[in-house]
Scaffold this active site. Structure first.
Site, short mmCIF file in Angstrom:
data_model
loop_
_atom_site.label_atom_id
_atom_site.label_comp_id
_atom_site.label_asym_id
_atom_site.label_seq_id
_atom_site.Cartn_x
_atom_site.Cartn_y
_atom_site.Cartn_z
N PRO A 125 4.71 -4.67 -1.15
CA PRO A 125 4.42 -3.89 -1.78
C PRO A 125 4.64 -4.07 -3.31
O PRO A 125 4.79 -5.06 -3.87
CB PRO A 125 6.28 -2.89 -1.91
CG PRO A 125 6.63 -4.18 -1.46
CD PRO A 125 5.94 -5.00 -0.68
N GLY A 126 3.97 -3.91 -3.72
CA GLY A 126 3.31 -3.73 -5.90
C GLY A 126 3.92 -2.03 -6.68
O GLY A 126 4.84 -2.17 -6.94
N GLY A 132 0.51 -1.26 -0.09
CA GLY A 132 -0.01 0.22 -0.25
C GLY A 132 1.09 1.23 -0.46
O GLY A 132 0.27 2.29 0.27
N CYS A 138 -16.05 4.86 -26.14
CA CYS A 138 -17.81 5.67 -26.21
C CYS A 138 -17.98 6.17 -24.87
O CYS A 138 -19.01 4.89 -24.71
CB CYS A 138 -18.10 4.59 -27.16
SG CYS A 138 -18.25 4.57 -28.30
N1 LLP Z 1 -1.24 -7.06 0.07
C1 LLP Z 1 -2.45 -6.81 -0.26
C2 LLP Z 1 -3.12 -7.96 0.15
C3 LLP Z 1 -3.51 -6.23 -1.31
O1 LLP Z 1 -4.49 -6.82 -1.83
C4 LLP Z 1 -2.81 -5.59 -2.07
C5 LLP Z 1 -3.38 -4.38 -3.12
C6 LLP Z 1 -0.80 -5.31 -1.94
C7 LLP Z 1 -0.43 -6.13 -1.35
C8 LLP Z 1 -0.49 -4.17 -3.52
O2 LLP Z 1 -0.81 -2.88 -2.65
P1 LLP Z 1 0.45 -1.58 -3.37
O3 LLP Z 1 1.23 -2.03 -2.28
O4 LLP Z 1 0.25 -2.37 -4.17
O5 LLP Z 1 -1.04 -0.69 -3.33
N2 LLP Z 1 -6.33 -1.21 -8.13
C9 LLP Z 1 -6.79 0.23 -6.85
C10 LLP Z 1 -5.35 -0.71 -5.88
C11 LLP Z 1 -6.08 -2.06 -5.43
C12 LLP Z 1 -4.98 -3.30 -4.30
C13 LLP Z 1 -5.47 -4.01 -4.30
N3 LLP Z 1 -4.83 -5.00 -3.66
C14 LLP Z 1 -5.49 0.94 -7.53
O6 LLP Z 1 -5.19 1.36 -9.12
O7 LLP Z 1 -5.26 2.09 -6.31
#
Ligand code: LLP
Length: 464
Positions: free
Chosen positions: A317-318, A274, A391
């Site tokens: 982290p993603g 996150g 569209c």
């Molecule tokens: N771990 C868990 C359990 C998660 O559910 C998520 C994201 C992550 C890690 C990675 O989070 P990050 O570090 O990437 O923020 N589609 C949305 C974000 C959805 C996130 C879902 N879970 C967007 O485009 O903002």
């Protein structure tokens, strides 16, 4: 909606949001928003040593451009800053076999949340023991597959799933490592968090209701399940550690309670992902080293207070790894000045992609920025809205950006920060073809996900 005729007619709309300042030179890149190797050479955007005009000449547009060195550097920065932790790259942000190999090279673990993501990871020979598997509704066949593959940890999300996995593990005659996803009653938002008494969402076991403790009891009673620890993910695009702090305090309190009441010391704990990134100049993300120092201190402090040993921590982290590593390059098709109430004019710049390659603007009201990518211009900037070719009036890519006033059909535009949740959430809306992902490094461009073809589009249409 601030005006009966729609938001475009709202008074003052043309000034743009308050954070958006007219740039001193719209040709300049704002470094914080771009991958590390991005630079402009005579107006031509160059990423990984590859000029975007050359890249589009060869591969056409739209295209996602992935800066390999930047991805690896961000992955490495998390690995080094969180060197006492296990860092799981969250593949939902963006995944393909090539990226799985980079994740492996950089020494990270991998978080998957679907059979498809697991498939990609295994196809790239990722060590299954270093994979964490998420999901709030995993089926028995999915669980069987994960167990059979030897996934290191499965994150349990419901009582039904505990039963299912216990059965699957018993059938397979193995012991499966698991974590329990708990909700700490913290609802995280960008720039802030709101502590709620009870979380009204689908994930995890509530700590406050007692479900989380009950889940621990049930997992401990299942012979085929090895309880590694608790898992907490409070949300995404978070900038401030106070949400993590409240969550960590509550999750550690449960961890300590399990140790005191059930005499079970869980060896691990996952604090989720996150971490926020900069999409525009209004965002101010923290470096991994600072995040690591803050999170480690929070956990150490709580553990001292609770008189428990700190568990081995992991994070997921993603976005913070892949988000800034990618940009999307589009070609401008039309430029339409639209007269608004009061005589103001908004410049609509239509590009050859849109909500099918980046749904985030329409879905989350996300803000992006962009720049002219193949030439310099000295024309005075105009406030433009970059839209797609779908569209739908809500098909907006960049809601507000200052672009040189002579932007015209044929110009290339590049949008930074599109690495996370853009290609991974892309669709075939309007039967559009999803763009390729092109990795760039040291002057070479390599397609790692190819552009979809019309044959791909018709492949599932059995009557075609
Ligand atoms: N771990 C868990 C359990 C998660 O559910 C998520 C994201 C992550 C890690 C990675 O989070 P990050 O570090 O990437 O923020 N589609 C949305 C974000 C959805 C996130 C879902 N879970 C967007 O485009 O903002």
């Amino acid at each position: 909606m601030t005006h009966e005729a729609g938001w475009a007619h709202a008074p003052g709309a043309l000034r743009g949001p308050s954070w958006l300042r007219p740039p001193s030179d719209p040709n300049d890149l704002v470094p914080l928003l771009w991958s590390a190797t991005a630079t402009k050479v005579e107006g031509d955007l160059v990423v990984g040593g590859v000029s975007m005009s050359d890249l589009v000449a060869e591969h056409a547009s739209p295209a996602y451009v992935l800066d390999e060195a930047d991805f690896r550097a961000r992955a490495g920065a998390f690995r080094d800053a969180f060197n006492d932790y296990d860092v799981y790259y969250a593949g939902k942000a963006f995944l393909c076999t090539e990226v799985v190999r980079w994740v492996k090279d950089e020494g990270l673990c991998l978080d998957v949340c679907s059979p498809g993501e697991l498939l990609v990871a295994l196809r790239a020979d990722f060590d299954p023991a270093r994979i964490g598997y998420h999901g709030n509704n995993k089926t028995v066949p999915e669980l069987e597959r994960a167990v059979e593959a030897g996934v290191g940890r499965i994150v349990l999300d419901s009582f039904a799933e505990i039963e299912r996995l216990a059965e699957v593990a018993a059938q397979a005659g193995t012991t499966q490592g698991v974590m329990i996803r708990v909700t700490a009653g913290v609802e995280a938002h960008t720039h802030e968090y709101i502590a709620t008494a009870h979380e009204d969402q689908k994930f995890g076991f509530s700590i406050t209701s007692g479900d989380a403790l009950e889940a621990v009891r049930r997992v401990l009673a299942a012979p085929g399940l090895d309880l590694l620890g608790l898992h907490s993910h409070i949300g995404s695009q978070i900038f401030d550690s106070s949400g993590f702090e409240v969550a960590a305090r509550r999750v550690l309190a449960l961890h300590a309670r399990v140790s005191a009441e059930l005499s079970v010391v869980m060896p691990e704990m996952d604090l989720g992902g996150g971490f926020g990134i900069a999409y525009t100049t209004q965002d101010d993300p923290s470096e991994p080293s600072r995040l690591a120092a803050e999170m480690t201190e929070i956990v150490a402090h709580e553990c001292r207070a609770l008189q428990v040993d700190p568990p081995r921590l992991s994070i997921e982290p993603g976005r913070a790894i892949v988000g800034p590593a990618m940009c999307t390059v589009y070609t401008v098709g039309t430029v339409k000045p639209v007269a608004l109430d009061g005589g103001a004019v908004r410049t609509y710049v239509s590009v050859d992609g849109g909500m099918s390659d980046n749904i985030r603007t329409a879905l989350y009201d996300a803000d992006y920025s962009c720049t002219l990518a193949a030439r310099r211009s000295d024309a005075p900037p105009v406030l433009a809205r970059v839209v797609g070719k779908h569209c739908e009036a809500g098909d907006i890519v960049v809601r507000d950006e200052f672009l040189p006033g002579d932007v015209e059909p044929g110009d290339l535009l590049a949008v930074p920060g599109t690495g996370a949740y853009c290609r991974s959430m892309a669709s075939n809306y309007n039967h559009s073809l999803r763009p390729p992902v092109i990795a760039v490094r040291d002057g070479a461009a390599r397609v790692v996900v190819r552009r979809e073809t019309e044959d791909d589009l018709l492949a599932t249409d059995v009557g075609a």
